[in-house]
Design a protein around this motif. Structure first.
Motif, short mmCIF file in Angstrom:
data_model
loop_
_atom_site.label_atom_id
_atom_site.label_comp_id
_atom_site.label_asym_id
_atom_site.label_seq_id
_atom_site.Cartn_x
_atom_site.Cartn_y
_atom_site.Cartn_z
N PHE A 11 0.85 -1.19 0.00
CA PHE A 11 0.00 0.00 0.00
C PHE A 11 0.89 1.24 0.00
O PHE A 11 1.58 1.51 0.99
N CYS A 12 0.87 2.00 -1.09
CA CYS A 12 1.70 3.20 -1.21
C CYS A 12 0.80 4.43 -1.33
O CYS A 12 -0.38 4.33 -1.69
N GLU A 13 1.39 5.59 -1.08
CA GLU A 13 0.62 6.83 -1.17
C GLU A 13 0.49 7.31 -2.61
O GLU A 13 -0.58 7.77 -3.01
N GLY A 14 1.57 7.28 -3.38
CA GLY A 14 1.51 7.85 -4.71
C GLY A 14 2.33 7.08 -5.72
O GLY A 14 3.08 6.16 -5.38
N PRO A 15 2.22 7.46 -7.01
CA PRO A 15 2.95 6.76 -8.07
C PRO A 15 4.46 6.92 -8.00
O PRO A 15 5.18 6.10 -8.55
N HIS A 16 4.95 7.98 -7.34
CA HIS A 16 6.40 8.10 -7.14
C HIS A 16 6.91 6.96 -6.26
O HIS A 16 7.97 6.38 -6.51
N ASP A 17 6.12 6.62 -5.24
CA ASP A 17 6.49 5.53 -4.34
C ASP A 17 6.53 4.20 -5.08
O ASP A 17 7.47 3.41 -4.93
N ASP A 68 -9.18 2.58 -8.62
CA ASP A 68 -8.10 2.53 -7.63
C ASP A 68 -7.74 1.11 -7.23
O ASP A 68 -6.74 0.90 -6.55
N PHE A 69 -8.55 0.13 -7.61
CA PHE A 69 -8.29 -1.25 -7.20
C PHE A 69 -7.41 -1.99 -8.21
O PHE A 69 -7.14 -3.17 -8.04
N VAL A 70 -7.01 -1.31 -9.26
CA VAL A 70 -6.04 -1.87 -10.20
C VAL A 70 -4.64 -1.46 -9.72
O VAL A 70 -4.36 -0.27 -9.60
N PRO A 71 -3.76 -2.40 -9.42
CA PRO A 71 -2.42 -2.04 -8.95
C PRO A 71 -1.66 -1.22 -9.99
O PRO A 71 -1.85 -1.42 -11.20
N LEU A 84 1.71 -3.59 -6.35
CA LEU A 84 2.09 -2.25 -5.90
C LEU A 84 0.92 -1.31 -6.13
O LEU A 84 0.60 -0.97 -7.27
N TYR A 85 0.28 -0.88 -5.04
CA TYR A 85 -0.88 -0.01 -5.13
C TYR A 85 -0.51 1.44 -4.84
O TYR A 85 0.19 1.73 -3.87
N SER A 86 -1.00 2.36 -5.67
CA SER A 86 -0.88 3.79 -5.43
C SER A 86 -2.26 4.30 -5.03
O SER A 86 -3.15 4.41 -5.88
N LEU A 87 -2.44 4.61 -3.73
CA LEU A 87 -3.78 4.85 -3.20
C LEU A 87 -4.00 6.24 -2.63
O LEU A 87 -5.02 6.50 -2.00
N GLY A 88 -3.06 7.14 -2.84
CA GLY A 88 -3.22 8.48 -2.29
C GLY A 88 -2.79 8.53 -0.84
O GLY A 88 -2.27 7.56 -0.27
N GLY A 89 -3.03 9.67 -0.22
CA GLY A 89 -2.59 9.87 1.17
C GLY A 89 -3.46 9.13 2.16
O GLY A 89 -4.24 8.26 1.80
N ASP A 90 -3.32 9.50 3.41
CA ASP A 90 -3.98 8.75 4.48
C ASP A 90 -5.35 9.31 4.84
O ASP A 90 -5.97 8.89 5.81
N LYS A 91 -5.88 10.25 4.06
CA LYS A 91 -7.18 10.84 4.40
C LYS A 91 -8.31 9.84 4.27
O LYS A 91 -9.36 9.99 4.88
N ASN A 93 -8.47 7.15 5.51
CA ASN A 93 -8.52 6.37 6.74
C ASN A 93 -9.79 6.65 7.54
O ASN A 93 -10.18 5.89 8.41
N ARG A 94 -10.49 7.73 7.22
CA ARG A 94 -11.59 8.18 8.07
C ARG A 94 -12.91 7.48 7.80
O ARG A 94 -13.74 7.36 8.68
N ASP A 95 -13.15 7.04 6.59
CA ASP A 95 -14.43 6.47 6.22
C ASP A 95 -14.24 5.01 5.81
O ASP A 95 -13.75 4.72 4.72
N ASP A 96 -14.62 4.08 6.67
CA ASP A 96 -14.37 2.66 6.41
C ASP A 96 -14.99 2.16 5.12
O ASP A 96 -14.41 1.35 4.41
N ASP A 97 -16.19 2.63 4.81
CA ASP A 97 -16.90 2.14 3.63
C ASP A 97 -16.19 2.52 2.33
O ASP A 97 -16.35 1.84 1.31
N ARG A 98 -15.43 3.60 2.36
CA ARG A 98 -14.74 4.06 1.15
C ARG A 98 -13.23 3.95 1.27
O ARG A 98 -12.50 4.42 0.40
N ASN A 99 -12.77 3.36 2.32
CA ASN A 99 -11.35 3.25 2.58
C ASN A 99 -10.74 2.17 1.69
O ASN A 99 -10.94 0.98 1.91
N LYS A 100 -10.01 2.61 0.69
CA LYS A 100 -9.49 1.67 -0.32
C LYS A 100 -8.55 0.65 0.30
O LYS A 100 -8.59 -0.54 -0.04
N ARG A 101 -7.68 1.09 1.20
CA ARG A 101 -6.77 0.16 1.85
C ARG A 101 -7.53 -0.91 2.63
O ARG A 101 -7.20 -2.08 2.60
N LEU A 102 -8.56 -0.47 3.34
CA LEU A 102 -9.33 -1.39 4.17
C LEU A 102 -10.12 -2.38 3.31
O LEU A 102 -10.22 -3.56 3.64
#
Length: 319
Positions: A11-17, A68-71, A84-91, A93-102
């Motif tokens: 789980f990464c924040e951005g495409p640079h990672d 966002d579910f395509v690596p 290798l997932y690029s999923l944006g920042g940690d914001k 984290n607040r909404d479980d139903d839309r939390n891509k990492r979760l």
């Protein structure tokens, strides 16, 4: 892909990672998967397909046609597959139903052997087996920038463990090994435990290219106009078009200098391509960097059999 036993989800924040991790993994002889989805293990391919099918494309805004579910990259070697997932920042984290990492975590956790064999799942979970009739082993790696507070990012990661009912805490460069899965964390930072990936990347890319990067830095400092970093849009007022500055000022010296220098090799390309393809980052630099070897070793260590497995109770169903 019928010999895969080990699936790692990064789980990464951005495409640079992800571009950076791609370069590191290439030095460990991982290859990019470029074939069709039906050649992936079904637990991976069907998940990607299902998330695309669930999207109501007719209701999407035209500028948001992505999934966002395509690596960003899928890497493989021998019996191991890395997403290798690029999923944006940690914001998110607040909404479980839309939390891509979760959402991704839950999908693969539901396919851990202990979950599949747990009657309380009511048959909702499934597991696939390789040709040796062994269950897949799953690894989860969280990568974040430290920014101004490294511990804050560790706390975010541990919140995910809490949501998945894992009664342990992670720290930087630590792996928790369990029966059926492993989970780990890595925080990009400088020697003062603050900063971001660019703090690691910039010094490596500049090494042996000091003249180019010094001149790029001079150019950046000489011509940077902070007011012009705001987005410029053309809007119509009473039928007359006019230009207008919008949004926040955008300023990042290291990212900009990497891009300026990168144009000498990759014309018109983004920093992602410059990180992936330019010789500012090469095999020798990656292999001689203690920090990059630490990251490469993290992928090795989290693979099955390299850390003592801790017996754990069955995971509580999370759906």
């Amino acid at each position: 892909m019928n010999n895969i036993k080990n699936i790692t989800i990064a789980f990464c924040e951005g495409p640079h990672d992800t571009a950076f991790l791609y370069r590191i993994l290439k030095t460990r002889c991982f290859e990019s998967f470029k074939n069709s989805l039906n050649e992936l293990p079904i637990v991976v391919g069907d998940f990607i397909i299902s998330k695309n099918k669930m999207v109501e494309y007719n209701k999407l805004k035209i500028d948001s046609l992505r999934n966002d579910f395509v690596p960003y990259k899928i890497m493989y070697k021998d019996e191991e597959l890395i997403l290798l997932y690029s999923l944006g920042g940690d914001k998110d984290n607040r909404d479980d139903d839309r939390n891509k990492r979760l959402i991704i975590l839950k999908h693969f956790f539901e396919n851990i052997k202990s979950q599949v064999e747990d009657d309380s799942n009511f048959g909702d979970s499934f597991i696939l087996e390789n040709k040796n009739q062994e269950a897949y082993y799953y690894n989860f790696l969280f990568f974040y920038d430290a920014d101004e507070n490294k511990n804050e990012k560790i706390n975010i990661i541990n919140k995910y463990l809490e949501k998945m009912h894992i009664d342990e805490n992670l720290s930087h460069n630590k792996i928790i090994k369990k029966e059926g899965y492993a989970i780990g964390a890595y925080i990009f930072s400088n020697e003062n435990d603050i900063g971001a990936l660019e703090d690691v990347l910039f010094e490596l890319m500049k090494k042996e290219n000091e003249t180019i990067f010094n001149e790029a830095e001079k150019y950046y400092k000489r011509y940077l106009d902070k007011d012009r970093t705001k987005r410029l849009v053309t809007e119509c007022f009473d039928g007359s078009p006019r230009d207008k500055r919008k949004d926040k000022k955008q300023e990042d010296e290291k990212k900009s200098v990497i891009c300026i220098a990168g144009q000498l090799q990759k014309k018109g390309k983004s920093n992602v391509v410059i990180i992936e393809d330019s010789d500012y980052l090469n095999l020798e630099k990656i292999q001689s960097s203690q920090q990059l070897q630490e990251i490469a070793d993290l992928f090795d260590k989290i693979s099955r059999g390299q850390v003592n497995v801790i017996k754990s109770p069955k995971i509580i169903h999370t759906s």
